[in-house]
Every structure is written in C-alpha cells, then in structure tokens.
Write a protein that holds these residues in place. Sequence first.
Motif, mmCIF file in Angstrom:
data_model
loop_
_atom_site.group_PDB
_atom_site.id
_atom_site.type_symbol
_atom_site.label_atom_id
_atom_site.label_comp_id
_atom_site.label_asym_id
_atom_site.label_seq_id
_atom_site.Cartn_x
_atom_site.Cartn_y
_atom_site.Cartn_z
ATOM 1 N N ARG A 55 0.800 -1.920 -6.684
ATOM 2 C CA ARG A 55 0.640 -0.952 -5.596
ATOM 3 C C ARG A 55 -0.845 -0.648 -5.433
ATOM 4 O O ARG A 55 -1.527 -0.331 -6.401
ATOM 5 C CB ARG A 55 1.401 0.341 -5.917
ATOM 6 C CG ARG A 55 1.465 1.303 -4.748
ATOM 7 C CD ARG A 55 2.248 2.540 -5.105
ATOM 8 N NE ARG A 55 1.480 3.420 -5.978
ATOM 9 C CZ ARG A 55 1.835 4.660 -6.283
ATOM 10 N NH1 ARG A 55 2.973 5.158 -5.821
ATOM 11 N NH2 ARG A 55 1.083 5.391 -7.074
ATOM 12 N N PHE A 56 -1.324 -0.768 -4.207
ATOM 13 C CA PHE A 56 -2.722 -0.486 -3.903
ATOM 14 C C PHE A 56 -2.826 0.830 -3.127
ATOM 15 O O PHE A 56 -1.956 1.144 -2.308
ATOM 16 C CB PHE A 56 -3.347 -1.624 -3.086
ATOM 17 C CG PHE A 56 -3.508 -2.904 -3.845
ATOM 18 C CD1 PHE A 56 -4.610 -3.112 -4.650
ATOM 19 C CD2 PHE A 56 -2.552 -3.917 -3.769
ATOM 20 C CE1 PHE A 56 -4.768 -4.296 -5.369
ATOM 21 C CE2 PHE A 56 -2.693 -5.097 -4.476
ATOM 22 C CZ PHE A 56 -3.803 -5.291 -5.278
ATOM 23 N N GLU A 57 -3.903 1.566 -3.360
ATOM 24 C CA GLU A 57 -4.124 2.834 -2.653
ATOM 25 C C GLU A 57 -4.733 2.541 -1.282
ATOM 26 O O GLU A 57 -5.878 2.887 -0.998
ATOM 27 C CB GLU A 57 -5.029 3.747 -3.483
ATOM 28 C CG GLU A 57 -4.434 4.148 -4.821
ATOM 29 C CD GLU A 57 -3.152 4.956 -4.659
ATOM 30 O OE1 GLU A 57 -3.100 5.833 -3.777
ATOM 31 O OE2 GLU A 57 -2.201 4.692 -5.425
ATOM 32 N N THR A 58 -3.956 1.876 -0.455
ATOM 33 C CA THR A 58 -4.417 1.415 0.857
ATOM 34 C C THR A 58 -3.269 1.530 1.847
ATOM 35 O O THR A 58 -2.197 2.022 1.523
ATOM 36 C CB THR A 58 -4.848 -0.064 0.790
ATOM 37 O OG1 THR A 58 -3.688 -0.872 0.510
ATOM 38 C CG2 THR A 58 -5.898 -0.299 -0.282
ATOM 39 N N GLY A 111 0.816 -1.201 0.000
ATOM 40 C CA GLY A 111 0.000 0.000 0.000
ATOM 41 C C GLY A 111 0.851 1.252 0.000
ATOM 42 O O GLY A 111 2.081 1.204 -0.083
ATOM 43 N N VAL A 112 0.178 2.397 0.130
ATOM 44 C CA VAL A 112 0.866 3.690 0.049
ATOM 45 C C VAL A 112 0.586 4.568 1.261
ATOM 46 O O VAL A 112 1.051 5.706 1.317
ATOM 47 C CB VAL A 112 0.455 4.444 -1.239
ATOM 48 C CG1 VAL A 112 0.894 3.663 -2.467
ATOM 49 C CG2 VAL A 112 -1.061 4.691 -1.276
ATOM 50 N N ARG A 113 -0.171 4.057 2.246
ATOM 51 C CA ARG A 113 -0.508 4.856 3.428
ATOM 52 C C ARG A 113 0.021 4.170 4.685
ATOM 53 O O ARG A 113 0.269 2.974 4.713
ATOM 54 C CB ARG A 113 -2.030 5.021 3.578
ATOM 55 C CG ARG A 113 -2.719 5.776 2.476
ATOM 56 C CD ARG A 113 -4.112 6.235 2.947
ATOM 57 N NE ARG A 113 -4.827 5.154 3.629
ATOM 58 C CZ ARG A 113 -5.683 4.333 3.050
ATOM 59 N NH1 ARG A 113 -5.932 4.460 1.760
ATOM 60 N NH2 ARG A 113 -6.299 3.388 3.730
#
Length: 323
Positions: free
Chosen positions: A295-298, A271-273
């Motif tokens: 890559r997931f926006e999580t 993820g990215v967060r």
Amino acid sequence: MRLLPLLLALLCTAGCAGRPTVIPALPQPVDGSAITLETPAIGRVAMFMSTPSAPAGHRPLLLIHSVNAAGSAYEVRPLFDHAKATRPVYAIDLPGFGLSERSDRAYTPRLMTDAVLAAAAEIRRRHGDVAIDALALSLSAEFLARAAVEQPQAFARLALVSPTGFSGKKPRHGAPGSTRGQAWLYRTLSWSAWDDGIYGLLTRPGTIRYFLEKTWGSKTIDEGLWAYDVLTTQQPGAKFAPLHFVSANLFSADVNTLYDGLTQPVWMSHGVRGDFVDYRATAWYAGRPNWSFTRFETGALPQFELPEPFCAALDRFLAGEQP
C-alpha cells in the motif's frame, strides 16, 4: 457503474472551453521504438520498445495502461523510463486508445486480452521465447489476468497496480468470458448525443483535470499526463472504446475466477487517496503464497507520485524478492 457522480462532474465542467477545430497529431507516449502489431482479431495495435545497450539479464517487461476516457501508454511512462536502463521494456496502446486503431467495433475483454497475448507473443519472439514479466493498471489487470490464465507459460511474474475486482463484499464468478455490460446503457449512449454531448463534456480539458484530481486524491496531478490525455481524446475515433467502457462492456463478470486461477507470483499494489481506495477484497488473496501486497500513501497512480519507492518495490518483486 456510478453514473450520478459522472453526470454531476460533467455538469460542473460544462463551462470549459470546447474542442479545437484543428487537432494536433498525437506524439508517441514514451521514448522508444515503435512496433506495429496487426491481426484480424485485434486490428492495428501500437507498441513501443526500448532495449538497454548493456542488458543486465533481466526478463522483458510489458507495461499495460488503464482503460478510461483518456487511456494511453503515457500512464506507464515513469515505469518505461526506469526499466529501459536495465531490461527490455515494452508499452502497448490497447485497441481503441493512443496510437492504436480506433475503429467503430465492439470493445470487449476478449479483444483486449487478445492484444495482450499478441504483445506477449511478439516480445517472446524477439527474446528467445522466454516467459515475460508484465504490469497492468486498473481495469487492464483483468485483461492481463485472463491472458496469464489462458497462456501461463508466457508470463513469469505479474504486477497489478490499483486493479479492479477487489472492491465489494461478494466475489464475481460469472460465466466464463461474461461481462458486466449494460445493453440498455450502450444503446442509450451510442446514439448521436454521445458524439456531441456526453463524450464532448467528458473529454473537455477541465473535465479531464477533474477526473485526474479524483484519481490522485489531490489537485497536484501530473501535468504532462493531463496534456497528453487532452490530446489523445481529440483524435479521430477516440469516442468508440470509451463508449464501451462507460457501458461496462469491458468489465469481466468472472474477474475473481481469473484471479483465483493465477499460478504466477502476483504483486498487487494500490494507493489510499482519491476515488479508488476500496480494496477490501485483498483479504480473499492475502493467504495465497503466490500473492504479495503493498500500500502506497498516494492516489491510484503511485508511479507518478512516488516513482523511486514504487520502482524499487517493483524491481524487488521482479527479482523474486519481497516487494
């Protein structure tokens, strides 16, 4: 190990409610049949299985949770529930966690790798000795990688979710089997203050919520996982494996040697967060034909935040397609 943020977190949550005097029994983390693995090397290890009534011919899938103060197979529950409709699926509670043995012993990469190998052997025994697929979260990616390097014939495809060993500027190629453990830190934490002080603070409900929010990069965490985390950290012997984790005894100093040695198709996702976003070292593996990346926006557990897109990508990878 970043001790200052950890200590600050403990101080921030010191006012939370204490531990209960009556500890409820820990339920199964996933909805499946329970299996017990037991050998002198790993002790008693719990594993859970589900086989579809009409199998679609897919390879068995082994799911391995992460290692932290509250690790358990509940972390792979969305994946277990998804996979059991089409393939035999297994989830393991690693030694020292969940419903597995939590005795006072050395918790090392060797112990965890042996548990993964024992699980793979049992699954293969049940399914005609076929190579299995496997997915591991975070630090457990190191254990899965070691198992797959040692017994490559046992593993067909490997999925690594938010794996360790991809941060920093310098690869770790330590001596085979060496760890990043800090003997002084283990000695400091293993005295009685760990029981009544640090571990107690680390596993208060408010502290667990704090760390899950750091993992998610958001206050919108999975409440079922939080509740299970609170309960699993209250079980007898729950302190022993996390003590070795915090002392870095479970982190492999030869992790990049392990990743370098993987010959199976590997899918790495992250993820990215949140706190786990440094994956600059993916560049070391980007050019390898057996590696792919998503890559997931999580945060670090995309299977909870985006279960459908994540499971769709996993299914494509396991089918031999581009995730």
